[in-house]
Design an enzyme around this catalytic site. Structure first.
Site, PDB file in Angstrom:
ATOM      1  N   ASP A 208       0.798  -1.234   0.000  1.00 48.77           N
ATOM      2  CA  ASP A 208       0.000   0.000   0.000  1.00 48.77           C
ATOM      3  C   ASP A 208       0.825   1.277   0.000  1.00 48.77           C
ATOM      4  O   ASP A 208       0.361   2.329   0.409  1.00 48.77           O
ATOM      5  CB  ASP A 208      -0.906  -0.010   1.236  1.00 48.77           C
ATOM      6  CG  ASP A 208      -0.106  -0.206   2.523  1.00 48.77           C
ATOM      7  OD1 ASP A 208       1.115   0.045   2.503  1.00 48.77           O
ATOM      8  OD2 ASP A 208      -0.698  -0.612   3.543  1.00 48.77           O
TER       9      ASP A 208
ATOM     10  N   GLU B  74      -2.120   5.281   2.726  1.00 49.76           N
ATOM     11  CA  GLU B  74      -2.088   3.863   2.335  1.00 49.76           C
ATOM     12  C   GLU B  74      -3.449   3.328   1.911  1.00 49.76           C
ATOM     13  O   GLU B  74      -3.541   2.524   0.973  1.00 49.76           O
ATOM     14  CB  GLU B  74      -1.518   3.000   3.468  1.00 49.76           C
ATOM     15  CG  GLU B  74      -0.024   3.191   3.716  1.00 49.76           C
ATOM     16  CD  GLU B  74       0.289   4.413   4.573  1.00 49.76           C
ATOM     17  OE1 GLU B  74      -0.662   5.079   5.047  1.00 49.76           O
ATOM     18  OE2 GLU B  74       1.478   4.721   4.751  1.00 49.76           O
TER      19      GLU B  74
ATOM     20  N   GLU C 279      -0.920  -8.890  -1.399  1.00 49.70           N
ATOM     21  CA  GLU C 279      -1.562  -8.266  -0.228  1.00 49.70           C
ATOM     22  C   GLU C 279      -2.696  -7.337  -0.670  1.00 49.70           C
ATOM     23  O   GLU C 279      -2.837  -6.198  -0.208  1.00 49.70           O
ATOM     24  CB  GLU C 279      -0.554  -7.505   0.643  1.00 49.70           C
ATOM     25  CG  GLU C 279      -1.041  -7.317   2.081  1.00 49.70           C
ATOM     26  CD  GLU C 279      -0.032  -6.615   2.972  1.00 49.70           C
ATOM     27  OE1 GLU C 279       0.783  -7.310   3.618  1.00 49.70           O
ATOM     28  OE2 GLU C 279      -0.028  -5.370   3.014  1.00 49.70           O
TER      29      GLU C 279
ATOM     30  N   ARG D  70       2.462   8.314   9.002  1.00 51.38           N
ATOM     31  CA  ARG D  70       2.339   9.714   8.583  1.00 51.38           C
ATOM     32  C   ARG D  70       1.218  10.442   9.342  1.00 51.38           C
ATOM     33  O   ARG D  70       1.382  11.585   9.755  1.00 51.38           O
ATOM     34  CB  ARG D  70       2.050   9.729   7.068  1.00 51.38           C
ATOM     35  CG  ARG D  70       2.492  10.955   6.323  1.00 51.38           C
ATOM     36  CD  ARG D  70       2.442  10.684   4.827  1.00 51.38           C
ATOM     37  NE  ARG D  70       3.718  10.202   4.311  1.00 51.38           N
ATOM     38  CZ  ARG D  70       4.613  10.965   3.685  1.00 51.38           C
ATOM     39  NH1 ARG D  70       4.372  12.242   3.501  1.00 51.38           N
ATOM     40  NH2 ARG D  70       5.747  10.454   3.256  1.00 51.38           N
TER      41      ARG D  70
ATOM     42  N   HIS E  13       5.715   5.074  13.256  1.00 52.23           N
ATOM     43  CA  HIS E  13       6.206   5.884  12.139  1.00 52.23           C
ATOM     44  C   HIS E  13       5.111   6.510  11.280  1.00 52.23           C
ATOM     45  O   HIS E  13       5.378   7.323  10.410  1.00 52.23           O
ATOM     46  CB  HIS E  13       7.095   5.031  11.225  1.00 52.23           C
ATOM     47  CG  HIS E  13       6.339   3.983  10.449  1.00 52.23           C
ATOM     48  ND1 HIS E  13       5.692   4.263   9.266  1.00 52.23           N
ATOM     49  CD2 HIS E  13       6.107   2.679  10.691  1.00 52.23           C
ATOM     50  CE1 HIS E  13       5.117   3.154   8.817  1.00 52.23           C
ATOM     51  NE2 HIS E  13       5.348   2.175   9.651  1.00 52.23           N
TER      52      HIS E  13
ATOM     53  N   HIS F 229      12.475   4.525  13.099  1.00 53.69           N
ATOM     54  CA  HIS F 229      12.392   4.717  11.646  1.00 53.69           C
ATOM     55  C   HIS F 229      13.342   5.850  11.258  1.00 53.69           C
ATOM     56  O   HIS F 229      13.568   6.761  12.060  1.00 53.69           O
ATOM     57  CB  HIS F 229      10.941   5.080  11.326  1.00 53.69           C
ATOM     58  CG  HIS F 229      10.616   5.095   9.863  1.00 53.69           C
ATOM     59  ND1 HIS F 229      11.103   6.027   8.996  1.00 53.69           N
ATOM     60  CD2 HIS F 229       9.839   4.280   9.119  1.00 53.69           C
ATOM     61  CE1 HIS F 229      10.657   5.801   7.777  1.00 53.69           C
ATOM     62  NE2 HIS F 229       9.876   4.729   7.823  1.00 53.69           N
TER      63      HIS F 229
HETATM   64  C1  UD1 Z   1       6.606   4.689   3.851  1.00 57.95           C
HETATM   65  C2  UD1 Z   1       5.223   4.384   3.294  1.00 57.95           C
HETATM   66  C3  UD1 Z   1       4.377   3.700   4.345  1.00 57.95           C
HETATM   67  C4  UD1 Z   1       5.091   2.490   4.939  1.00 57.95           C
HETATM   68  C5  UD1 Z   1       6.466   2.890   5.429  1.00 57.95           C
HETATM   69  C6  UD1 Z   1       7.232   1.684   5.884  1.00 57.95           C
HETATM   70  C7  UD1 Z   1       4.258   5.936   1.652  1.00 57.95           C
HETATM   71  C8  UD1 Z   1       3.628   7.253   1.436  1.00 57.95           C
HETATM   72  N1  UD1 Z   1       4.572   5.639   2.919  1.00 57.95           N
HETATM   73  O1  UD1 Z   1       6.413   5.647   4.883  1.00 57.95           O
HETATM   74  O2  UD1 Z   1       3.163   3.260   3.758  1.00 57.95           O
HETATM   75  O3  UD1 Z   1       4.330   1.996   6.026  1.00 57.95           O
HETATM   76  O4  UD1 Z   1       7.189   3.507   4.351  1.00 57.95           O
HETATM   77  O5  UD1 Z   1       8.320   2.050   6.688  1.00 57.95           O
HETATM   78  O6  UD1 Z   1       4.487   5.221   0.719  1.00 57.95           O
HETATM   79  N2  UD1 Z   1      14.223   7.828   5.336  1.00 57.95           N
HETATM   80  C9  UD1 Z   1      15.607   7.694   5.354  1.00 57.95           C
HETATM   81  N3  UD1 Z   1      16.162   6.481   5.045  1.00 57.95           N
HETATM   82  C10 UD1 Z   1      15.421   5.387   4.748  1.00 57.95           C
HETATM   83  C11 UD1 Z   1      14.027   5.517   4.749  1.00 57.95           C
HETATM   84  C12 UD1 Z   1      13.434   6.734   5.033  1.00 57.95           C
HETATM   85  O7  UD1 Z   1      16.322   8.659   5.610  1.00 57.95           O
HETATM   86  O8  UD1 Z   1      15.985   4.318   4.487  1.00 57.95           O
HETATM   87  C13 UD1 Z   1      13.618   9.147   5.650  1.00 57.95           C
HETATM   88  C14 UD1 Z   1      13.743  10.172   4.505  1.00 57.95           C
HETATM   89  O9  UD1 Z   1      13.968  11.452   5.034  1.00 57.95           O
HETATM   90  C15 UD1 Z   1      12.343  10.116   3.866  1.00 57.95           C
HETATM   91  C16 UD1 Z   1      11.480   9.891   5.088  1.00 57.95           C
HETATM   92  O10 UD1 Z   1      12.227   8.978   5.908  1.00 57.95           O
HETATM   93  O11 UD1 Z   1      12.014  11.297   3.160  1.00 57.95           O
HETATM   94  C17 UD1 Z   1      10.092   9.364   4.834  1.00 57.95           C
HETATM   95  O12 UD1 Z   1      10.102   8.254   3.955  1.00 57.95           O
HETATM   96  P1  UD1 Z   1       8.747   7.921   3.127  1.00 57.95           P
HETATM   97  O13 UD1 Z   1       8.989   6.679   2.317  1.00 57.95           O
HETATM   98  O14 UD1 Z   1       8.260   9.113   2.399  1.00 57.95           O
HETATM   99  O15 UD1 Z   1       7.656   7.671   4.235  1.00 57.95           O
HETATM  100  P2  UD1 Z   1       7.583   6.597   5.393  1.00 57.95           P
HETATM  101  O16 UD1 Z   1       7.043   7.285   6.579  1.00 57.95           O
HETATM  102  O17 UD1 Z   1       8.847   5.851   5.465  1.00 57.95           O
HETATM  103  N1  UDP Z   2      11.168  -4.280  10.958  1.00 57.38           N
HETATM  104  C1  UDP Z   2      12.540  -4.535  10.916  1.00 57.38           C
HETATM  105  N2  UDP Z   2      13.382  -3.779  11.704  1.00 57.38           N
HETATM  106  C2  UDP Z   2      12.917  -2.790  12.506  1.00 57.38           C
HETATM  107  C3  UDP Z   2      11.518  -2.525  12.529  1.00 57.38           C
HETATM  108  C4  UDP Z   2      10.673  -3.291  11.749  1.00 57.38           C
HETATM  109  O1  UDP Z   2      12.993  -5.415  10.196  1.00 57.38           O
HETATM  110  O2  UDP Z   2      13.721  -2.160  13.196  1.00 57.38           O
HETATM  111  C5  UDP Z   2      10.263  -5.060  10.086  1.00 57.38           C
HETATM  112  C6  UDP Z   2       9.073  -5.698  10.783  1.00 57.38           C
HETATM  113  O3  UDP Z   2       9.395  -6.975  11.289  1.00 57.38           O
HETATM  114  C7  UDP Z   2       8.027  -5.757   9.660  1.00 57.38           C
HETATM  115  C8  UDP Z   2       8.368  -4.544   8.818  1.00 57.38           C
HETATM  116  O4  UDP Z   2       9.697  -4.164   9.161  1.00 57.38           O
HETATM  117  O5  UDP Z   2       8.206  -6.914   8.846  1.00 57.38           O
HETATM  118  C9  UDP Z   2       7.407  -3.435   9.100  1.00 57.38           C
HETATM  119  O6  UDP Z   2       7.837  -2.280   8.474  1.00 57.38           O
HETATM  120  P1  UDP Z   2       7.237  -0.858   8.807  1.00 57.38           P
HETATM  121  O7  UDP Z   2       6.741  -0.822  10.209  1.00 57.38           O
HETATM  122  O8  UDP Z   2       8.272   0.125   8.405  1.00 57.38           O
HETATM  123  O9  UDP Z   2       6.048  -0.718   7.767  1.00 57.38           O
HETATM  124  P2  UDP Z   2       4.494  -1.123   7.770  1.00 57.38           P
HETATM  125  O10 UDP Z   2       4.386  -2.576   8.026  1.00 57.38           O
HETATM  126  O11 UDP Z   2       3.828  -0.269   8.788  1.00 57.38           O
HETATM  127  O12 UDP Z   2       4.033  -0.748   6.406  1.00 57.38           O
END
Ligand code: UD1
Ligand code: UDP
Length: 376
Positions: free
Chosen positions: A98, A134, A120, A212, A210, A243
């Protein structure tokens, strides 16, 4: 017969973890030429997740920017994925879940008349703004996919209600269970630097947040509740893998950095996180994947959200929906810490495994093979 090229798209940590078993299942059949397209919506967290499964991207679009906007992700994924699809001309595209990578890459496939499979499919909270964005990503992706790989019967029902033809829906279970089974359960504590500060055999809670829609006040309330818990139970530790989003980290650090027994660390490698889920007293999380995993390992999880698109985790699993109100989080956690009966009540509910039996990825690979063998 010529091999069929399938592009599996991943952008974020959970997509990598849950798509990995599908890639491995497809690659176990010489029939498919499987390519991984990483959008790089997450940079380090995506690579960290893929590495555990010994996978690497065939192409990485590296789109991530600090504090990126949804517009940026959507536009850059569509352009980059579209170009990659033009170059590789796949017979099918698979997307997972999603995220904005999921929806934007599915749309790029649709624009090229390439069939898209949604792994999924069919999860619904019923509220287009929760989780945000999402829920919208799922609804739109399901409208344009050719194969809806639904993890549960409930997800199938959701799709049928929206008019998805029944022959497009395949109930496979959730590939997260495949990923969990692939990840051998370790009983000894991992030696990673993130967990080095946690003493042996102390009681601890595992916390992740984490989402949004929780940025700002809801996350502040969650963190405040955590500080109250640490004050109320001085023997208790917390492991909080943060995160990498700077907005999330700033809030968590503001409240918990000075708490001696709160270990604020970088994201854990998947096997280390699985260890921490197993070893914790219980989990507090707003994560989608963690709700499923906690149910699978029968570990109580307080779900830090007002609604969930995974009601099976609450009805048949170990989840308790507590929302983002600080008082409610605190009182639910205290009850779990102090009442053995309450703890056992939740554990005993997990009789069946609502999210699958670990064969979802194999089923998906078989379904795709059948489709192509029947002259497509
Ligand atoms: C995204 C997804 C969310 C998912 C989550 C899993 C969207 C809109 N959101 O949210 O559905 O649950 O991932 O974790 O698709 N960043 C880093 N390094 C990384 C990853 C992220 O620095 O490896 C920072 C960056 O500043 C980035 C910010 O996190 O801009 C947000 O990342 P983003 O993918 O936009 O949103 P998430 O909250 O991670
Ligand atoms: N996870 C991980 N390391 C961490 C936190 C989470 O490997 O420090 C794994 C967790 O077991 C799950 C996935 O990441 O499989 C969940 O990711 P996240 O919470 O970022 O996204 P969401 O499931 O909410 O989309």
């Amino acid at each position: 017969m010529s091999r069929k090229t399938v592009v599996c798209v991943v952008g974020t940590r959970p997509e990598a973890i849950k798509m990995a078993p599908v890639v491995l299942a497809l690659r176990s059949q010489s029939y498919f030429d499987v390519k991984i397209l990483a959008t790089g919506q997450h940079s380090t967290m995506l690579d960290q997740a893929l590495e555990h499964f010994r996978l690497s991207a065939d192409m990485n679009l590296h789109i991530m920017k600090e504090r990126q906007s949804l517009d940026h992700i959507t536009a850059s994924v569509m352009t980059g994925a579209g170009k990659y699809f033009d170059e590789t001309d796949p017979s099918a595209i698979l997307v997972h879940g999603d995220t904005t990578t999921t929806f934007a890459s599915a749309l790029a496939g649709f624009y090229r008349n390439i069939p898209v499979g949604h792994v999924e499919a069919g999860l619904r909270s019923g509220n287009m703004h929760l989780p945000f964005p999402e829920e919208m990503n799922r609804v739109l992706t399901d409208r344009i996919t050719s194969w809806a790989f639904a993890p549960t019967e409930l997800a199938k029902e959701n799709l049928l209600k929206e008019g998805t033809p029944e022959d497009m829906i395949h109930v496979t279970g959730n590939t997260v269970i495949d990923a969990l089974l692939y990840t051998v359960k370790s009983t000894s504590r991992p030696s990673c630097s993130e967990l080095a500060k946690l003493p042996e055999n102390v009681p601890f809670l595992l916390v992740t947040a984490h989402r949004r829609e929780s940025w700002g006040k809801p996350l502040e309330d969650i963190c405040h509740a955590l500080t109250m818990l640490l004050d109320a139970h001085p023997e208790l530790w917390m492991v909080i893998p943060m995160h990498r989003n700077p907005s999330v980290r700033e809030t968590i650090k503001k409240y918990l950095e000075n708490k001696e027994k709160a270990i604020l660390c970088d994201p854990l490698d998947y096997p280390d996180f699985v260890w921490a889920m197993n070893a914790s007293k219980f989990i507090l999380s707003d994560s989608g994947g963690v709700q499923e995993e906690a149910s699978a390992i029968k570990k109580p999880v307080l779900i830090l959200r007002d609604v969930t698109e995974r009601p099976e985790a609450v009805e048949k699993g170990s989840g308790v929906l507590v929302g983002v109100d600080g008082e409610k989080i605190f009182s639910n956690a205290i009850e779990l810490l102090e009442s053995k009966d309450r703890f056992m009540e939740i554990e005993n509910k997990c009789k069946l495994q609502p999210f699958g039996d670990g064969t979802a990825a194999i089923k998906i690979a078989e379904l795709l093979k059948d489709y192509f063998e029947n002259d497509h």
